[in-house]
Motif scaffolding. Sequence first.
Motif, PDB file in Angstrom:
ATOM      1  N   ARG A 101       6.900   7.968   8.568  1.00 34.06           N
ATOM      2  CA  ARG A 101       6.720   6.587   8.130  1.00 34.06           C
ATOM      3  C   ARG A 101       8.036   5.819   8.063  1.00 34.06           C
ATOM      4  O   ARG A 101       8.038   4.657   7.662  1.00 34.06           O
ATOM      5  N   ASN A 102       9.150   6.426   8.438  1.00 32.92           N
ATOM      6  CA  ASN A 102      10.456   5.789   8.289  1.00 32.92           C
ATOM      7  C   ASN A 102      10.980   5.269   9.616  1.00 32.92           C
ATOM      8  O   ASN A 102      10.969   5.988  10.620  1.00 32.92           O
ATOM      9  N   GLU A 146       2.441  -6.421  -0.603  1.00 26.61           N
ATOM     10  CA  GLU A 146       1.156  -6.063   0.000  1.00 26.61           C
ATOM     11  C   GLU A 146       0.998  -6.718   1.372  1.00 26.61           C
ATOM     12  O   GLU A 146       1.266  -7.902   1.559  1.00 26.61           O
ATOM     13  N   GLU A 193       0.838  -1.191   0.000  1.00 25.14           N
ATOM     14  CA  GLU A 193       0.000   0.000   0.000  1.00 25.14           C
ATOM     15  C   GLU A 193       0.879   1.249   0.000  1.00 25.14           C
ATOM     16  O   GLU A 193       1.940   1.271   0.618  1.00 25.14           O
ATOM     17  N   PRO A 194       0.452   2.307  -0.682  1.00 24.41           N
ATOM     18  CA  PRO A 194       1.273   3.532  -0.710  1.00 24.41           C
ATOM     19  C   PRO A 194       1.574   4.088   0.682  1.00 24.41           C
ATOM     20  O   PRO A 194       2.599   4.745   0.872  1.00 24.41           O
ATOM     21  N   SER A 195       0.675   3.855   1.633  1.00 26.07           N
ATOM     22  CA  SER A 195       0.874   4.396   2.985  1.00 26.07           C
ATOM     23  C   SER A 195       1.661   3.454   3.896  1.00 26.07           C
ATOM     24  O   SER A 195       1.789   3.717   5.091  1.00 26.07           O
ATOM     25  N   ALA A 196       2.206   2.356   3.349  1.00 28.56           N
ATOM     26  CA  ALA A 196       2.886   1.367   4.181  1.00 28.56           C
ATOM     27  C   ALA A 196       4.091   1.981   4.894  1.00 28.56           C
ATOM     28  O   ALA A 196       4.787   2.860   4.365  1.00 28.56           O
ATOM     29  N   HIS A 197       4.323   1.494   6.086  1.00 29.35           N
ATOM     30  CA  HIS A 197       5.505   1.900   6.834  1.00 29.35           C
ATOM     31  C   HIS A 197       6.753   1.505   6.054  1.00 29.35           C
ATOM     32  O   HIS A 197       6.786   0.458   5.393  1.00 29.35           O
ATOM     33  N   ARG A 198       7.808   2.330   6.151  1.00 25.03           N
ATOM     34  CA  ARG A 198       9.040   2.064   5.411  1.00 25.03           C
ATOM     35  C   ARG A 198      10.166   1.729   6.374  1.00 25.03           C
ATOM     36  O   ARG A 198      10.503   2.525   7.251  1.00 25.03           O
ATOM     37  N   LYS A 258       3.175   7.467  13.934  1.00 26.09           N
ATOM     38  CA  LYS A 258       2.299   7.275  12.777  1.00 26.09           C
ATOM     39  C   LYS A 258       1.523   8.568  12.486  1.00 26.09           C
ATOM     40  O   LYS A 258       1.147   9.307  13.389  1.00 26.09           O
ATOM     41  N   GLY A 259       1.297   8.784  11.228  1.00 23.15           N
ATOM     42  CA  GLY A 259       0.528   9.955  10.828  1.00 23.15           C
ATOM     43  C   GLY A 259       1.384  11.158  10.525  1.00 23.15           C
ATOM     44  O   GLY A 259       0.970  12.048   9.778  1.00 23.15           O
ATOM     45  N   GLU A 279      11.280  14.217   6.415  1.00 24.16           N
ATOM     46  CA  GLU A 279       9.828  14.032   6.510  1.00 24.16           C
ATOM     47  C   GLU A 279       9.277  14.467   7.865  1.00 24.16           C
ATOM     48  O   GLU A 279       8.069  14.661   8.001  1.00 24.16           O
TER      49      GLU A 279
END
Length: 1013
Positions: A455-456, A485, A249-254, A451-452, A505
């Motif tokens: 994401r890194n 996914e 997902e584009p919002s996935a944690h990295r 979170k929010g 970020e």
Amino acid sequence: MHDDRTLVEARLKRVLEERIRPAVYPESVPLEVGIWTAPGEPVPVAEGLAAPRTPIAVGAAWGAPWSTSWLTVSGTVPQRWAGRTVEALIDLGFDANMPGFQCEGLVYRPDGTPVKGINPRNQWVPVGSPALGGEEVLLHVEAAANPVILDYHPFLPTDLGDKETAGDEPQYKLARMDLAVLDTTVWELVQDLEVLGELMAELPVEGARRWEILRAVDRALDALDLQDVGATAPAARELLARVLASPAEPSAHRVTAVGHAHIDSAWLWPLRETVRKVARTTANMTALLADHPEFVYTMSQAQQYAWIKEHRPEVYAKVKAAVAEGRFVPAGGMWVESDTNMPGSEAMARQFVHGKRFFLEEFGVECEEAWLPDTFGFAAGLPQIIKAAGAKWLLTQKISWSQVNRFPHHTFWWEGIDGTRIFTHFPPVDTYNCSVSGKEIAHAARNFKDKGVARNSLAPTGWGDGGGGTTREMVAKAARLRNLEGSATVEWGRPAEFFAAAQAEYPQPPVWVGELYLELHRATLTSQAGTKQGNRRSENLLREAELWAATAAVRTGFPYPYEELDRIWKTVLLHQFHDILPGSSIAWVHREAEKTYAAVAAELESVIGAAQRALAGAADGGGEVVFNAAPHERGGIPAGGARPAAPAPGGCAATARAEGGFLLDNGVLRVVVDGRGLVVSAYDVAAGRETLAPGTAANLLQIHPDFPNMWDAWDVDQFYRNSVTDLVDADEVALTADGPDAVAVRVVRSFGSSRAVQTLTLQPGAARLEFDTEVDWHETEKFLKVAFPLDVHADRYAAETQFGHLYRPTHTNTSWEAAKFEACNHRFVHVEEPGWGVAVVTASTYGHDVTRTVRAAEPGTTTTVRLSLLRAPRFPDPHTDQGVHRFRYALVPGASVGDAVREGYRVGLPERRVPGDAVVAPLVSVDRDAVVLSAVKLADDGSGDVVVRAYEAHGGRARARLTAGFTLAGAVECDLLERPLAQAAAPVVDGDTVELTLRPFQIVTLRLSRRAA
């Protein structure tokens, strides 16, 4: 649905374990094995390669504790294996569940070229990919029989922690020694199924993605012929391809995976074994880098690079080449991953000076991060030190071990005592040995507290402590999780790349002010008192050696011992590693540390003596010159100066009292010692005030039971306070003398199997009562403290840390405050009411506690300061601290924070008397007590410039004049590495004086150039 899920998961587990993994190596032939055991300590590689071998069979016992055996394995690749991937499988008798804590090996070719390390989860050695068939295989293995010492349940005392007591029984049995075919398709299938199975277990039961994976796994297992896994593995993989290709997902944690192997520079093994652990691991990692171009590996601790440079140059050559490619990344910029609570101001600074300088000189790399994943809490002065060394980021992980309070952030600004902020990351994966398992990656994403807004996060990835570092399985898992996914994304990266992205970020993260206190491992402030005293003494002697050698070099042409001081500093810094100075290593480590500290002291005493003799001048008249290295002494010798000895002013009186005690009086303090040898009054004459709470006694030795729930040498649990024995019975209380004018009381106590002899001394004109305590300690699982109950109402107290002090509460309003029931100080603890305070200063103890009670019989508050003297844990050293120890500390009534600073330095830096008649003016002096010189030395580059480091010590703003005792040509403000600061304003110089304006606790490093005569 529930039954389907559990059935498929159970099916996958069994099929992987019993059919697919065994099929990774479908064919094998045995290797012939020969062995030679070195008769003592490890031998050079050339000697090990050349030594004669005796045949040994699989199943045979080998390896007395701490011994080294050289194995030769030989064989021929069968012709039928031509075109296939062939590996040697070498199992020294490993336990796969204990990577890093048992036997290990480094594989060499016959010419001495290192191939790779072998470890419990990394037993393969490449032979041919593809093999030609018919090749002769000849490999040599330097096998270390390090004994298994760590057993978590329970921690049992063991004599295996020292080669002198470990015995000679073999520890291991040779297991598999084969040439084998690697079926790469089956191996890839294992990685596919492990990644999907682990991810599936972490996904919500109700979610479609979990069921999509489950059905795909089920179909793949259906396609697999369990009697012919190799032939059907491609079909099984094909059925998994679609679910493995579905993007995240584009919002996935990295997650930035950083290849890593946390290698303790000593712990359950001696220093000499760490040299080989590093060689094995780095050989492994350079081989992995060659096979996987996407992989990046990071290693900290300049000392470990220096070791392999000196002892394993063939391995170091590969490391240096990989560093030049930018894929083997030096990190942290410190000499070792040190403890940060106990090292003194200069020592903490020199960790960065020597670490960063090594990386710059060897690789041209400037580390911008501090890398301390495993250190037991972080002192509040550290942010300024990191910044002054030219770094700006910090990584730590250990705070996740805290027992009570969960740290509220994972990415944050950490603000130190002077206001400096460092961008800090605390990996939510909660381990510095990440294996890229689905559970770990999912935990990192769920656990991430930012979170929010961010994401890194970072995951240090690999087995540490000789476990071999990152494995090819971890690299394969990371590749599958790069964009999958249901999972956080995983990508290899360098620490600097991660920090730059994380800060970009999240430019305004939350702020944490003050120390990063670890709510665990509090007893490391006390365990192994001899090691801690060796450290403090070494720090003090280094201060003196630099000061007097620099003074003598400028004044007399004395040859400044650059190389000797550089080597000694590195030795002292090594022993500040976070399992040596904290006292949590095996007996061997601390036995060697004691010898090392004695040798360091002898060398430094020689340097100091030679420099002072050069300065003292002739002694024709039989005179003496008194040298003072303490930062300042009111009405006495200037800091860093010397003068001919003179009689001490005034004197002291002692009077026997009817109840068997004594009254000591020097006109400044009136001290009553009762018949038990306890101090029952310490009256500040000038203030007209009693120091001690009514009805209490100071210098009260107290002993507690000490059996923590876990981690014996590391921990003291709060329930230890539930039981206490006050040591009030005395064998002897007698008046004695301590010099021509001082008065003293000698007190002897026996308790348990131990004995304490104390001398309580009041010097002429001194506002302090000194204690010299010698303990012949023979207790087990006991904790010895000394208490000072003070008649002071205070809701906080000051404890010295690097380049200043911090305040901690005396109350326990919250769980955060209650958790700090044992804490660190350097030289003093200070409590005060407005206008009047008391300091307890110490020469060599770090652990302490401060508590408060409100008196019932008489209104008022008692604030009790207790120093922690000795413990007696039995793991990992079953004889910890047994024997004679000497402690020096003092009670200073009426003390300001400035008095505490001065007296704290004085207790560890006694005046020195040298034959001569000279008056030695300070090389550098400062006119404000609030500004302390932490170092006076010559510049490391050999230019002859004088380097001065100063800091504001009282916690307020200060303007001061720093005066050079030589003709000053110029002054430049520098970083800790003595490089000019580009952004700093030029210091204001007036003749031989430099104007200083400092904010609270600010450090400033000045480089003073001398005008030629």
